[in-house]
Scaffold this motif. Structure first.
Motif, PDB file in Angstrom:
ATOM      1  N   ARG A   1      18.571   8.498  -4.224  1.00  0.00           N
ATOM      2  CA  ARG A   1      18.146   9.720  -4.496  1.00  0.00           C
ATOM      3  C   ARG A   1      18.982  10.732  -4.831  1.00  0.00           C
ATOM      4  O   ARG A   1      18.850  11.782  -5.824  1.00  0.00           O
ATOM      5  N   THR A   2      20.113  10.570  -3.974  1.00  0.00           N
ATOM      6  CA  THR A   2      21.283  11.474  -4.346  1.00  0.00           C
ATOM      7  C   THR A   2      21.714  11.311  -5.628  1.00  0.00           C
ATOM      8  O   THR A   2      22.140  12.442  -6.386  1.00  0.00           O
TER       9      THR A   2
ATOM     10  N   HIS B   1      16.336   6.414   4.804  1.00  0.00           N
ATOM     11  CA  HIS B   1      17.607   5.645   4.853  1.00  0.00           C
ATOM     12  C   HIS B   1      18.133   4.859   3.613  1.00  0.00           C
ATOM     13  O   HIS B   1      19.397   4.782   3.152  1.00  0.00           O
ATOM     14  N   ILE B   2      17.484   4.067   3.486  1.00  0.00           N
ATOM     15  CA  ILE B   2      17.393   2.946   2.436  1.00  0.00           C
ATOM     16  C   ILE B   2      17.842   3.309   0.963  1.00  0.00           C
ATOM     17  O   ILE B   2      18.774   3.012   0.593  1.00  0.00           O
TER      18      ILE B   2
ATOM     19  N   ASN C   1       0.940  -1.239  -0.062  1.00  0.00           N
ATOM     20  CA  ASN C   1       0.193   0.057  -0.161  1.00  0.00           C
ATOM     21  C   ASN C   1       0.684   1.267  -0.028  1.00  0.00           C
ATOM     22  O   ASN C   1       0.434   2.393  -0.752  1.00  0.00           O
ATOM     23  N   TYR C   2       2.012   1.254   0.913  1.00  0.00           N
ATOM     24  CA  TYR C   2       2.812   2.258   0.638  1.00  0.00           C
ATOM     25  C   TYR C   2       3.341   2.858  -0.401  1.00  0.00           C
ATOM     26  O   TYR C   2       3.337   3.972  -0.688  1.00  0.00           O
ATOM     27  N   TYR C   3       3.995   1.735  -1.134  1.00  0.00           N
ATOM     28  CA  TYR C   3       4.650   2.205  -2.283  1.00  0.00           C
ATOM     29  C   TYR C   3       3.816   1.917  -3.716  1.00  0.00           C
ATOM     30  O   TYR C   3       4.272   2.673  -4.668  1.00  0.00           O
TER      31      TYR C   3
ATOM     32  N   PRO D   1      14.466   0.494  -8.022  1.00  0.00           N
ATOM     33  CA  PRO D   1      13.809   0.604  -6.904  1.00  0.00           C
ATOM     34  C   PRO D   1      12.796   1.592  -6.814  1.00  0.00           C
ATOM     35  O   PRO D   1      12.823   2.675  -7.770  1.00  0.00           O
ATOM     36  N   VAL D   2      11.550   1.655  -6.097  1.00  0.00           N
ATOM     37  CA  VAL D   2      10.728   2.886  -6.248  1.00  0.00           C
ATOM     38  C   VAL D   2      11.252   3.792  -5.059  1.00  0.00           C
ATOM     39  O   VAL D   2      11.182   3.580  -3.841  1.00  0.00           O
ATOM     40  N   ILE D   3      11.726   4.887  -5.991  1.00  0.00           N
ATOM     41  CA  ILE D   3      12.273   6.129  -5.070  1.00  0.00           C
ATOM     42  C   ILE D   3      11.459   7.412  -5.018  1.00  0.00           C
ATOM     43  O   ILE D   3      11.719   8.233  -4.346  1.00  0.00           O
ATOM     44  N   SER D   4      10.158   7.109  -5.833  1.00  0.00           N
ATOM     45  CA  SER D   4       9.146   8.228  -5.614  1.00  0.00           C
ATOM     46  C   SER D   4       7.773   7.473  -6.137  1.00  0.00           C
ATOM     47  O   SER D   4       7.742   6.936  -7.144  1.00  0.00           O
TER      48      SER D   4
END
Length: 202
Positions: free
Chosen positions: A98-99, A92-93, A20-22, A128-131
């Protein structure tokens, strides 16, 4: 109820919460939350009734069942603490990823690339799902100064409803805006570290 079904129930709940979160759109999450809260409430009441009926011959399994189902109900009903835990872990993960995306934006490797919105960039990968909400990011860039603001959705709402973001910015006007946002509503907005903000707004 023995240990295996309880472990299975907890595992399903954890997986569902992360999915649900992602991945799940807000309006579906809201409907799912209502249904799941109702189901767990009924289940909790049934477990408590059984506990009362068996009070003279209580077993560890019965007590464990009540404790687990009640805990899952409360964590579902009051979901904000769980979301904050996932959000902190997510920060953190995926910090390095993202950087890296921010560097690509600064270098001009990533630019707005969708025809339905002039500031959205659809990342060239799904994982990965970064957004959240499609792995899209928002890009605002001053070409003359090379200052950028890159928005990552933590929780992407629809229409004009507020969304939660991780934002990188080195643009003075945006830094000023986010600092004002923090002053107005520090519970939902804060500075994470230099140039990085957690925000909640439209």
């Amino acid at each position: 109820m023995n240990k295996k079904p309880l472990l299975w129930i907890v595992s399903v709940w954890v997986v569902l919460t992360i999915v649900n979160y992602y991945f799940v759109p807000y309006f579906i999450v809201a409907l799912e939350w209502l249904i799941l809260s109702f189901v767990l409430l009924i289940w909790t009441i049934r477990q408590i009734v059984k506990l009362i009926k068996e009070r003279k011959n209580l077993t560890r399994e019965r007590i464990a069942s009540v404790a687990v189902i009640l805990t899952l109900f409360l964590l579902t009903l009051f979901r904000q603490p769980v979301s904050h835990i996932i959000e902190k872990a997510d920060w953190h993960i995926f910090y390095n990823k993202r950087t890296e995306v921010v560097k690509q934006v600064k270098n001009g490797e990533l630019k707005p690339n969708v025809n339905w919105n002039g500031w959205v960039c659809e990342l060239p990968y799904e994982f990965p799902v970064i957004s959240n909400g499609g792995n899209d990011i928002g890009i605002s860039k001053n070409e003359s100064t090379n200052q950028v603001t890159v928005t990552f959705w933590v929780f992407r709402n629809f229409f004009s409803a507020p969304s939660t973001h991780f934002v990188y910015t080195n643009r003075e006007e945006d830094i000023k805006y986010y600092n004002e946002l923090i002053k107005r509503n520090p519970e939902d907005n804060w500075k994470i570290e230099e140039n990085w903000y957690r925000t909640f707004h439209e």
